[in-house]
Design an enzyme around this catalytic site. Structure first.
Site, short mmCIF file in Angstrom:
data_model
loop_
_atom_site.label_atom_id
_atom_site.label_comp_id
_atom_site.label_asym_id
_atom_site.label_seq_id
_atom_site.Cartn_x
_atom_site.Cartn_y
_atom_site.Cartn_z
N HIS A 78 -41.37 56.62 45.63
CA HIS A 78 -40.51 55.66 46.36
C HIS A 78 -39.86 56.39 47.53
CE1 HIS A 78 -40.71 52.20 43.71
NE2 HIS A 78 -40.68 53.02 42.69
N ASP A 102 -30.94 45.44 31.81
CA ASP A 102 -30.36 45.10 33.11
C ASP A 102 -30.48 43.59 33.30
OD1 ASP A 102 -32.91 45.05 35.54
OD2 ASP A 102 -33.15 44.94 33.38
#
Ligand SMILES: Nc1nc2c(c(CN[C@H]3C=C[C@H](O)[C@@H]3O)cn2[C@@H]2O[C@H](COP(=O)(O)O)[C@@H](O)[C@H]2O)c(=O)[nH]1
Length: 369
Positions: A77, A272
């Site tokens: 990333h 989450d």
């Protein structure tokens, strides 16, 4: 062998123990999976569909194989730190700071008006706005990953944090005051117990992932993500940011050095608001009609309430069942809950970017995720 010659096996074990590579006592447990299963067994507003879990396991395995999904994907990333360039200890400090603040980015504003960070010519939202803002602060010479800075009440003020997390829209990053409180507490605890350096925290865990999660939950209230479910005496532990911190270290360092944990597979999915969303869109996670109505209407769901705990716990249990399904169908493949979770999060973000979100994610505002 004569009596006075020690057994070579025993000698080897003791040598490993002295080198800190082996704790003769069993490695600790976090208790997260046990709590998740308890809530799943007692949930009335969230259920799992076994057929969809089996199908999801096959689809996830196939796509992970095709994409060669492995820990090194973490560093691919563009915003995640390059540990060679940043240095090992500075990378640990970056990841520690990131997962101290890795919560609650969702916004009710439009894509154009929501909180966003401009960095390297791009507009970053959600989790990536956090990573971009930390990178930008370091580029600007603000020591945002230094625990001494967090304790400096002259320099590290709410206004300083507003500057670090300044938006290119007129919406501020959510829960800024709570984020400052997390930094302050972490700075204090690192000063008192870990010589101001999160590296010492990792050393104290002695190579155990569960041990590091438990240290974080014991010493830092802002990592102690545990809640009472419907009056049950023993709190249910999610420890989401403590667990994702260990997972980010493991992935960034590719299982070596500061990322080396012999029991890394004890880490569960991170509860989450994104992975439950994709599990629901895959038919694995099923909501009761009132809960589905609340989520579709984007009504806030209280943190610590029964609905929210069922959503989080059943997601953890769902990923565990998917993991077991993959392990059964493909013995010997090293796919743990971390890699499944990372894959599902990234896939959900791709679906969001392609405008393919069918059911919204649930809206809970808290420092836990
Ligand atoms: N379960 C799970 N939750 C994750 C992540 C990540 C990012 N991890 C990176 C590292 C490796 C992976 O490949 C990812 O690239 C953030 N979050 C959580 O999501 C929410 C942010 O959502 P949005 O506002 O839409 O960006 C917020 O609660 C945040 O804490 C994950 O991986 N798993």
């Amino acid at each position: 062998m004569s009596d006075d010659e020690a057994d070579p096996e025993l000698l080897a074990l003791l040598r490993q123990h002295l080198q800190g590579k082996l704790t003769l006592a069993d490695d600790p447990e976090t208790g997260v999976l046990e709590g998740a299963e308890y809530v799943y067994d007692n949930a009335t507003d969230v259920a799992l569909d076994m057929r969809s879990c089996k199908n999801a396991a096959a689809a996830i395995y196939e796509q992970m194989q095709r994409k060669q999904y492995k820990p090194a994907a973490w560093s691919a990333h563009e915003l995640h730190p390059d540990r060679a360039a940043l240095g090992e200890q500075a990378t640990v400090a970056f990841i520690f700071t990131m997962d101290l603040l890795n919560f609650s980015f969702w916004s009710e504003r439009s894509e154009a008006d929501r909180f966003a960070v401009e960095y390297r010519g791009k507009r970053w939202t959600g989790y990536w706005s956090l990573v971009a803002a930390l990178r930008r602060a370091l580029d600007e010479g603000i020591p945002i990953t230094d625990s001494h800075f967090w304790q400096d009440e002259e320099a590290c003020t709410l206004d300083a944090l507003k500057q670090v997390f300044r938006s290119c829209t007129d919406e501020e990053m959510p829960l800024l005051a709570e984020r400052l409180a997390c930094l302050r507490e972490a700075g204090q605890v690192l000063y008192q117990k870990y010589q101001c350096n999160p590296v010492n925290l990792i050393e104290a865990a002695n190579g155990s992932a569960a041990g590091l999660v438990n240290l974080l939950a014991r010493d830092f209230s802002c990592f102690r993500d545990e809640h009472v479910f419907e009056g049950r005496r023993k709190p249910v532990r999610f420890l989401k940011r403590a667990q994702i911190l260990v997972a980010d270290l493991w992935a960034c360092f590719e299982g070596e050095g500061y990322g080396e944990f012999r029991d890394i597979d004890k880490i569960t999915m991170f509860a989450d608001y994104r992975v439950p969303q994709i599990l629901n869109s895959m038919g694995c996670l099923i909501y009761s009609p009132p809960l589905e109505t609340a989520i579709r209407a984007k009504r806030e769901i209280p943190s610590g309430g029964s609905w929210e705990l069922q959503l989080r716990a059943c997601s953890i249990w769902c990923v565990e069942l998917i993991r077991r399904e993959i392990a059964k169908a493909h013995p010997g493949t090293h796919i743990n809950a971390i890699l499944i979770d990372f894959f599902l999060y990234d896939t959900m973000k791709e679906m969001e970017a392609a405008g393919k979100e069918t059911v919204p994610h649930h809206r809970t505002r808290s420092i836990w995720y």
